[in-house]
Scaffold this motif. Structure first.
Motif, PDB file in Angstrom:
ATOM      1  N   VAL A  18      -5.030   3.390  -0.891  1.00 56.90           N
ATOM      2  CA  VAL A  18      -4.471   2.294  -1.226  1.00 56.90           C
ATOM      3  C   VAL A  18      -2.715   2.560  -0.934  1.00 56.90           C
ATOM      4  N   ALA A  19      -2.306   3.737  -1.233  1.00 55.11           N
ATOM      5  CA  ALA A  19      -1.041   4.142  -0.724  1.00 55.11           C
ATOM      6  C   ALA A  19      -0.627   4.245   0.518  1.00 55.11           C
ATOM      7  N   THR A  20      -1.641   4.406   1.497  1.00 50.64           N
ATOM      8  CA  THR A  20      -1.540   4.247   3.041  1.00 50.64           C
ATOM      9  C   THR A  20      -1.345   2.882   3.279  1.00 50.64           C
ATOM     10  N   ALA A  21      -2.111   1.625   2.797  1.00 52.18           N
ATOM     11  CA  ALA A  21      -2.119   0.396   2.878  1.00 52.18           C
ATOM     12  C   ALA A  21      -0.655  -0.136   2.303  1.00 52.18           C
ATOM     13  N   ARG A  77      -5.451   2.458   9.742  1.00 54.67           N
ATOM     14  CA  ARG A  77      -5.984   2.794   8.578  1.00 54.67           C
ATOM     15  C   ARG A  77      -5.622   1.960   7.508  1.00 54.67           C
ATOM     16  N   GLY A  78      -4.389   1.422   7.595  1.00 56.87           N
ATOM     17  CA  GLY A  78      -4.110   0.367   6.555  1.00 56.87           C
ATOM     18  C   GLY A  78      -5.051  -0.591   6.680  1.00 56.87           C
ATOM     19  N   VAL A  80       1.146  -8.814  -0.411  1.00 55.26           N
ATOM     20  CA  VAL A  80       0.009  -7.801  -0.492  1.00 55.26           C
ATOM     21  C   VAL A  80       0.511  -6.475  -0.793  1.00 55.26           C
ATOM     22  N   GLN A  81       1.739  -6.166  -0.526  1.00 54.84           N
ATOM     23  CA  GLN A  81       2.483  -4.842  -1.239  1.00 54.84           C
ATOM     24  C   GLN A  81       2.345  -4.843  -2.378  1.00 54.84           C
TER      25      GLN A  81
END
Length: 234
Positions: free
Chosen positions: A11-14, A75-76, A161-162
């Motif tokens: 989730v941190a990557t997204a 990846r996100g 989204v963020q």
């Protein structure tokens, strides 16, 4: 790594990918404020715009950095597709997912056509997705490819989204990482932190690099600011 920790890292990557989109959109909106003309593409999350935008990025970003960004975006998008679409965020979610997917594809298609370029960060080094952008990107040129309305819509989607992906830090970090964060935020030097926690200085630097990446920030200042905002340093 536990399932919860792995999920938090994903989730941190997204979250970091959304932050990248939001940052670019913000800079483009500022370019309009300074008189940049609008361009033909009404939706800057579509393939047509993104395939042209790669030309602008290639003027200033090392191609090794572009590959890192493509991997982050890919990846996100994968992470977002593995999550339930939040109620009320359907359109925002689709916009961000499409941007991440098409941007990573546009970079992948572009790079082979121009050959490979050694990293400007030096032999054996890569700028990395969390590093400061190596040179100034011509955001005015990006703005001239699309419309202000479209850019503002992309900005709203990325921020929405963020914000949804902004999990409390305690849900993302393990006990050792929380302890390290608090030590660093106290103002202790790396030497002091290493001595107190019983690790080498090199190990502390590696742990901090992973910590900032997991939190979706680029360094100590942003990491401490985020922890303070979430009440973790009280």
């Amino acid at each position: 790594m536990s399932r919860d920790t792995a999920s938090g890292t994903a989730v941190a990557t997204a979250h970091l990918a959304c932050a990248r989109i939001a940052g670019v959109a913000c800079a483009m909106i500022e370019a309009y404020e300074f008189g940049a003309a609008e361009g033909p593409h009404r939706k800057p999350w579509k393939a047509e715009y993104l395939r042209e935008s790669v030309n602008v990025y290639d003027l200033s970003l090392p191609r090794s950095y572009q590959r890192d960004i493509a991997a982050l975006f890919r990846r996100g998008a994968e992470v977002m597709r593995g999550l339930p679409v939040p109620v009320g965020l359907d359109e925002d979610w689709l916009i961000v997912d499409e941007y991440l997917t098409e941007a990573s594809l546009a970079i992948a298609l572009w790079l082979p056509s121009g050959g490979l370029e050694p990293s400007r960060a030096g032999p054996g080094r890569s700028p990395g997705i969390g590093a400061r952008t190596p040179t100034v990107i011509r955001f005015d040129q990006l703005a001239r490819l699309t419309t202000r309305e479209g850019t503002e819509r992309l900005s709203r989607a990325a921020h929405a989204v963020q914000q949804h992906l902004s999990l409390p830090t305690l849900q993302v970090l393990g006990d050792d990482e929380q302890r390290l964060l608090r030590k660093v935020a106290s103002g202790a030097s790396i030497v002091e932190v290493a001595a107190e926690l019983g690790y080498s200085e090199r190990s502390i630097y590696r742990a901090l690099s992973k910590l900032w990446h997991k939190l979706g920030v680029t360094g100590r200042v942003q990491g401490i600011r985020k922890a303070a905002a979430e009440g973790l340093l009280d």
